[in-house]
Design an enzyme around this catalytic site. Structure first.
Site, short mmCIF file in Angstrom:
data_model
loop_
_atom_site.label_atom_id
_atom_site.label_comp_id
_atom_site.label_asym_id
_atom_site.label_seq_id
_atom_site.Cartn_x
_atom_site.Cartn_y
_atom_site.Cartn_z
N LYS A 35 -53.73 33.33 50.88
CA LYS A 35 -52.58 32.38 51.12
C LYS A 35 -52.41 31.38 49.82
CE LYS A 35 -55.85 29.51 53.29
NZ LYS A 35 -56.52 28.92 54.86
N ARG A 129 -57.47 22.17 66.23
CA ARG A 129 -56.14 22.37 65.65
C ARG A 129 -55.25 23.16 66.17
NH1 ARG A 129 -56.83 23.59 59.35
NH2 ARG A 129 -57.26 25.61 60.13
N TYR A 255 -50.19 4.71 30.14
CA TYR A 255 -49.57 3.82 31.08
C TYR A 255 -50.88 2.85 31.68
CZ TYR A 255 -45.52 6.38 31.52
OH TYR A 255 -44.21 7.22 31.38
N MET A 303 -47.16 12.40 33.38
CA MET A 303 -46.30 13.53 34.03
C MET A 303 -46.58 14.92 33.11
SD MET A 303 -42.52 14.36 35.24
CE MET A 303 -42.51 12.83 36.18
C1 LIG Z 1 -57.81 29.31 54.76
C2 LIG Z 1 -58.51 30.16 55.87
C3 LIG Z 1 -59.84 30.75 55.37
C4 LIG Z 1 -60.32 30.70 54.21
O1 LIG Z 1 -61.17 29.54 54.07
P1 LIG Z 1 -61.94 29.31 52.84
O2 LIG Z 1 -62.65 27.89 53.06
O3 LIG Z 1 -60.79 29.25 51.47
O4 LIG Z 1 -62.85 30.27 52.70
C5 LIG Z 1 -60.31 31.45 56.76
N1 LIG Z 1 -59.81 31.46 57.96
C6 LIG Z 1 -58.64 30.60 58.12
C7 LIG Z 1 -58.24 30.55 59.47
C8 LIG Z 1 -57.94 29.82 57.13
O5 LIG Z 1 -56.94 29.26 57.54
#
Ligand SMILES: *Cc1c(COP(=O)(O)O)cnc(C)c1O
Length: 358
Positions: A35, A129, A255, A303
């Site tokens: 992702k 969550r 800065y 930046m």
């Molecule tokens: C992002 C995610 C993972 C992977 O997590 P890492 O800490 O990057 O290994 C696994 N399961 C779910 C549901 C996630 O959202």
């Protein structure tokens, strides 16, 4: 000529990290979590590089799953957030995407449709969550059975809140909540492990593990670097030194004039800044490297550029490349200096920085 600011991506290192995940997954199969544009490494090239190793991919949303299909890859793609609209469920069925349903809204969509994908159910084991509460699971299962959708159910997923901390009792607690919640439904698969769980010797891994950050060499554990966990850096973030000067004692750089030289100091400007995703919160003394030699940032990150102290690298000259993180300076070290985690740094590198693959 474009500026030579670049994120070099070592796809061999990625594959070795995947094999490390597999060796730590016990008997579980491993889905590659790609992702957020492959944690900033580029979802297409990352997914392709894992083609011969990964039997499944996992992403957050439909757009990311489509990006995998666009490369021509045919493995199932798990949608960790389920879908955001009813129409998306049919696309899942057509494309071999496996949504993880977590809400009664998604269940209602599923009930209205004929063409159903295979899917997972998310169990809320304590992170609060997403997911069905253990007490809701029996009701969800009977609604699925009523429409024969239970035939498409692959299994159950849960996610850990505190797996980055090996001292926390939360992970074992969540595991037992999850096991009890799913015990009434044997024969279905289970998936719990994020990267961190691969480093808990006692953790049951069940059928599928879901490593993300460890594939990219970032540490999932508080207080440990990826390298200390046997992971290899995949991204090397580099930018050229575009100017050097000696700042006289008593003068400042950048800065806010926040850093003041206490002696005449040879320093250089590097062509990368927060507009490239380098963290502005990385202050003076954040490590970088030039020609394999460790140096440090001084003053505030701008930046488009940042300043480094070249005292340790007297031979450094304009045009030399500075490593912001990579093989010499671990991304976890920079993250610690910026008050964040490697995940945020790697996913934050902007589109201005080209990715180059090896
Ligand atoms: C992002 C995610 C993972 C992977 O997590 P890492 O800490 O990057 O290994 C696994 N399961 C779910 C549901 C996630 O959202």
């Amino acid at each position: 000529m474009p500026r030579s600011t670049v994120a070099r991506i070592d796809l061999e290192a990625l594959r070795r990290n995947f094999q490390t995940a597999r060796s730590r997954a016990g008997g579980a199969q491993v889905m590659a979590v790609v992702k957020a544009d492959g944690y900033g490494h580029g979802i297409g090239p990352v997914a392709l590089a894992l083609d011969s190793l990964a039997p499944k991919y996992a992403v957050a949303c439909l757009e990311e799953a489509r990006a995998i299909r666009e490369t021509g890859l045919v493995q199932p793609v798990v949608l960790l957030q389920g879908v955001h609209a009813e129409a998306d469920i049919e696309e899942c069925a057509q494309q071999g995407f496996e949504p993880v349903f977590h809400s009664f809204q998604q269940l209602a969509w599923l009930e209205r449709l004929e063409a159903r994908p295979v899917f997972w159910l998310k169990v809320n084991s304590g992170m609060n969550r997403l997911g069905f509460h253990p007490d809701e699971l029996a009701g969800v299962m009977s609604r699925l059975q009523a429409i024969s959708a239970d035939q498409g159910l692959l299994g159950f997923v849960t996610h850990f809140a505190c797996a980055d901390d090996p001292e926390s009792a939360m992970t074992a607690h969540q595991t037992s909540v999850f096991e009890q919640a799913t015990a009434a439904f044997p024969g279905l698969m289970k998936s719990v492990a994020n990267s961190a769980a691969h480093f808990h010797p006692e953790q049951p891994m069940f059928d599928w593990s879901r490593p993300g950050i460890m594939l990219y060499g970032g540490s999932p554990m508080v207080g440990k670097t990826g390298r200390e966990l046997g992971l290899e850096p995949v991204m090397s973030l580099e930018a050229p030194l575009i100017s050097t000067r000696v700042v006289p004692a008593g003068e400042s750089v950048g800065y806010g004039a926040s850093w003041v030289a206490d002696c005449d100091t040879r320093m250089g400007m590097v062509a990368i800044g927060y507009g490239d995703g380098y963290p502005r919160h990385a202050g003076t003394n954040t490590p970088a490297a030039i020609n394999g030699q460790r140096i440090r940032l001084i003053g505030r990150v701008s930046m488009d550029m940042l300043a480094v102290d070249l005292t340790n690298a007297p031979d450094a000259k304009e045009g030399d490349n500075v490593e912001l993180w990579g093989r010499t300076v671990g991304v976890d070290e920079v993250a610690a200096c910026a008050g964040t985690i490697s995940y945020e740094l790697m996913t934050g590198i902007t589109g201005r920085v080209p990715r180059q693959y090896r």
